[in-house]
Enzyme design. Sequence first.
Site, PDB file in Angstrom:
ATOM      1  N   HIS A 874     -21.170 -33.536  28.804  1.00  0.00           N
ATOM      2  CA  HIS A 874     -20.361 -32.938  27.734  1.00  0.00           C
ATOM      3  C   HIS A 874     -19.271 -32.082  28.373  1.00  0.00           C
ATOM      4  CE1 HIS A 874     -24.135 -33.459  25.102  1.00  0.00           C
ATOM      5  NE2 HIS A 874     -23.297 -34.448  24.901  1.00  0.00           N
ATOM      6  N   GLU A 877     -18.913 -28.215  28.170  1.00  0.00           N
ATOM      7  CA  GLU A 877     -19.962 -27.366  28.737  1.00  0.00           C
ATOM      8  C   GLU A 877     -19.685 -27.113  30.212  1.00  0.00           C
ATOM      9  OE1 GLU A 877     -22.996 -29.303  25.472  1.00  0.00           O
ATOM     10  OE2 GLU A 877     -23.372 -29.665  27.590  1.00  0.00           O
ATOM     11  N   HIS A 971     -26.719 -28.907  31.108  1.00  0.00           N
ATOM     12  CA  HIS A 971     -25.885 -28.768  29.909  1.00  0.00           C
ATOM     13  C   HIS A 971     -25.555 -27.312  29.659  1.00  0.00           C
ATOM     14  CE1 HIS A 971     -26.144 -32.771  27.795  1.00  0.00           C
ATOM     15  NE2 HIS A 971     -26.985 -32.956  28.802  1.00  0.00           N
ATOM     16  N   GLU A1056     -30.363 -26.179  29.738  1.00  0.00           N
ATOM     17  CA  GLU A1056     -29.284 -25.643  28.914  1.00  0.00           C
ATOM     18  C   GLU A1056     -28.955 -24.229  29.361  1.00  0.00           C
ATOM     19  OE1 GLU A1056     -27.850 -27.172  26.284  1.00  0.00           O
ATOM     20  OE2 GLU A1056     -29.225 -28.810  25.754  1.00  0.00           O
TER      21      GLU A1056
HETATM   22 ZN   LIG Z   1     -24.601 -30.749  26.165  1.00  0.00          ZN
END
Ligand SMILES: [Zn+2]
Length: 1141
Positions: A874, A877, A971, A1056
């Site tokens: 992504h 990010e 992420h 994350e």
């Molecule tokens: Zn992500």
Amino acid sequence: MTKNNVTHNYVPSNSRVLMLLGQLERMNGEAMLKDVETARQVTAKILHLIQTQGKRKHAHTHTHIKTNMQSTLIKLKRKQRQLCCMCLRQNSRDVQTTLNILCIVSELLTVGRGRRVGVFVSKGGTGVLFQLLINASKEFPPSEELMLQLHSLLAKVGPKDRKFGVKARLTGALNVTINLMKQNLLNNKLLLPCLQVLRVYSSNLVNAVSLGKNGVVELMFKIVAPYTVDFVNEQHECETNARRAVDGGFVTVLLALYLDWHRNDTRHRHMLIRKGLLVSLRNITNIKLGRKAFIEADGMRILYNTSTECLPVRTLDLLINTSSLIMRKCFPKNRLPVPTIKSAFHFQLPNVPAAGPVAQLYNQPPGVDDVVDESDDNEEADADTENDTENDDDDKDLLNDDIETDLNKLHPKRNPGRPLEELRVYERFFLELSEDFQVAKMSILTNRNSSCIGIVILCESPVRKARPRTELSEGLQLDQRKTHPAVSVCTHSYSSCSSDSSRTGHHPPHQGPRQKREVPHSFPRHRYKIVSFSGADDTTGASECSNFGSDCGSEGTEDEGGEGAVLEVPDTALLLPLHDPDLYVEMVKGTRSVPEYAEVAYPDYFGHVAPTFKEPLLERVYGVQRSKIYQDIERLIHPNDILDKAVYDLDIPSCPVIEDNGESLKFNSQFESGNLRKAVQVRKYEYDLVLNSDVNSNHYHQWFYFEVSGMRVGTVYRFNIINCEKSNSQFNYGMQVLMYSVQEAISGRPRWVRTGADICYYKNHFARSSIAAGGQKGKSYYSMTFSTTFSHKDDVCYFAYHYPYTYSTLKMHLAKLEALRTPQIYLRQDNLCETLGGNGCPLLTITAMPESNSNDHICQFRNRPLIFLSARVHPGETNASWVMKGTLEFLMGTSPLAVSLREGFIFKIVPMLNPDGVINGNHRCSLSGEDLNRQWLNPNPELHPTIYHTKSLLQYLVHMQRTPLVFCDYHGHSRKKNVFMYGCSVKETVWQSNITASSSDLQEDLGYRTLPKILSQIAPAFSMGSCSFVVERSKESTARVVVWREIGVQRSYTMESTLCGCDQGKYKGLQIGTRELEEMGAQFCVSLLRLKRLTGLRNHQHLLDLENDIMTHTKVVRLVKWRILQSHLHTQLMHEGTHML
Ligand SMILES: [Zn+2]
């Protein structure tokens, strides 16, 4: 003594009540009819006794008395309904007796409170009361006192009777009440209980409609009294009544009433009435017609003015907030000030699947973006988030619908996917598994070029001693990229890769030795403080660039004549060992963007040195959101104050920067990862900013990165990013934007700093049509607003959502990593494949060289467990890249831990899974307009090459029986704090759902918890409490779930990292910075070493640690289920125990 006396006094009265009651019962029927007088007397006496008892009860609190009296009351209570029936039988004869009995019932119900009312209702008391009401209404004129008493009782009983509304309608009591009210408009004493009853009636929707038909709405406007208001509200919650209210012109009436109360209630004693009137308006404006009427009645101005006057009084917040809610709802919805919400950039895909998002997007009819005030939706403008506490349960609510309940899908079924013959081509990415070091070792050690041609050449380019003197302007100008064909980073594997992926040849591969291009050493001296960076051989003549030179020329000379300083590029080599501005520029030249960017943003050029000071989470000032919203509403109230002047517009391709007389800021984001589409000056120091959608899509914007110049020092500027999409944001909970000042950088402080005051995030008056929103009903956009001042004149500043990390930065870092290589380190950089946009996707292999070329050592080398890492699928990010940077630098480090790690594992790393998205300033997608982390189930080699080939690498490993020990995809998380992991566990998924599973289904090694548990112990930013191991349906095509289910990696995670900050641990209360992110990446490596130790030893203590861990996480594991786990653990322990023996 006292006690005895009191008791003595009570006994007779209690028994007397009972005695009298008995008498009354005996009088039932004929006797009562005959002896009206006696009935009256008896009932009056009972009433008297009860009333006096009640009073005494209040006077004495002695338990004995209480018990005594209560026992009497209980006996009486049992007769409540009986009493009522008595009334029914004789009421037409004698009103007084009926009244007495009703009073007795009322007393009893008061004493008994809720529970007794319940009993009364269950015995059918309501029905009897309604019957009494009907009977009483037949008298002419009906006894006012009786009506009053009956309604009081009904008001008491009604809320406890679920069928109250229905009963009222069926018996006809509804109309009795309304007629009574119509005839007694001025009789407040009687109106009061009637209104209370009416309120209960209308909680039944059918009744509400029927009452509406009977003119009750009109009636209510005649009796505006405190109690009306609530009632009116409930009436208006019903849509038809809201419509009726609008048709009757009551919006104007309500507004006038509100204004009247506002003016006259100077001491704020009637807040409830004022609030009630507003709530009424709020309900009416839920329908489109209501909003229209509100605007026509000048509601915006009235509520705006009244609220502004209320602002200084804190106690009136309720009114202001409700007013603001109504105004926001009624604010006419606008479309964004762009010709289309489709991305300003289009990328022609090699093939466009007919059902895919791109085909759908470009098949939309013209004018699709136009926003109509859509439906009569009851969707409230978001509740005021002013005092809202952060709510991270959002995810959990979603989770419950989303849990995978299909046990078949929950059991990992290793699926090797493509046949081995097809996968053999990936062998070249795993040379370490086959390489014969008798020869290869030598070649690697002596000729690094073979392992990384492109990179090494870059490193070998002469290191310039004198740093280039540069001039600054809005962006560095690169020489025209077209004359310098892009060079793939690693030519080593490119050719091999292109043979197996069905490339269409849109971007011919660039092979062979890369062109060396010297960045000129000397620059023409200029007297400007800020001038343009341009090469001596710069042939920049393209029209789109011509602005800059002239612009800069005119800007500095006159104003800054005195200084005439030539500023040097800050030498950050010491602070930033892996950063090299010249190398960066070189890398940019090989980066292919859809808009063919020719500029370099200064922050990426100079680099970023993390500040040493703390950056605490921003404390929200009370009332910020409200004042911002009121400023927005002022745009409608005072349209003449609004400039509405576009100062930057990507949709004017030749000239996105609009020239002006210096009264406006200048914007730019035409550089890698930039994504500002338009800037509109709305007031002198306020700008609306529109972000570009991801390429080939019409939404997904959240990430931003743009440049500002032409600022005044010390002036407060307000910036509003007006097309945010998520319903809430960490910007409401302490997160600030990032700013980079070139002047600061030149002064030796090249860094991104958290900045911005008065930050908030709220729903605004811009929306997109339902078709453009993909069939969902038209969605509102959100504004992220912040204010800031600039401290340097003639500065060039950059703003970003998070610390930028471009693809070119990655290439530069990878090149610099080569320099860290020692003879003991095995580092190989391959190009996994080429992206749609023609950029390489680097793949790294890091391990230790075999100790010697003896068979044993080669064997140990080849058999090291594999760790597979990836990041940045992504693009928005960017924190994931900083964590990855930390990981890579740690792995290449000289610490004993790093040595052990390399000796213990082979690392396979894809540091940027979505280079195209990163380059083009996307937030979420790749050039295919799709989220690449939803393509893992069935990636398309043409549309999702990086995913297709990464998955193939893993499939190859399955075939080779070398499944990685750990897979982790890095992420960033925009709505939560801290760093945490998502993993996959059958057990924990089953526990979270309601599916029944046999115990054999629940056989599962607990190993998936070990790594996060270790991280929570060693990494300060990491929070175990935020981890989840549930498999969600919506995530079935993510890397984590597919690698777990199909590849069979038990420890398959997404890690994350917050974009905001931490609320626990050492960094509690601080925003996250690159230092913390890089540290996280390093700690991740350390945790792998511990994991290795634990999985190697498999001792008791390890499992006991886990047990403790799980016990502390009752949040995830419910107690009952914990017991199952405990027994499993027990078995496991026993098992381990026998092995030990
Ligand atoms: Zn992500």
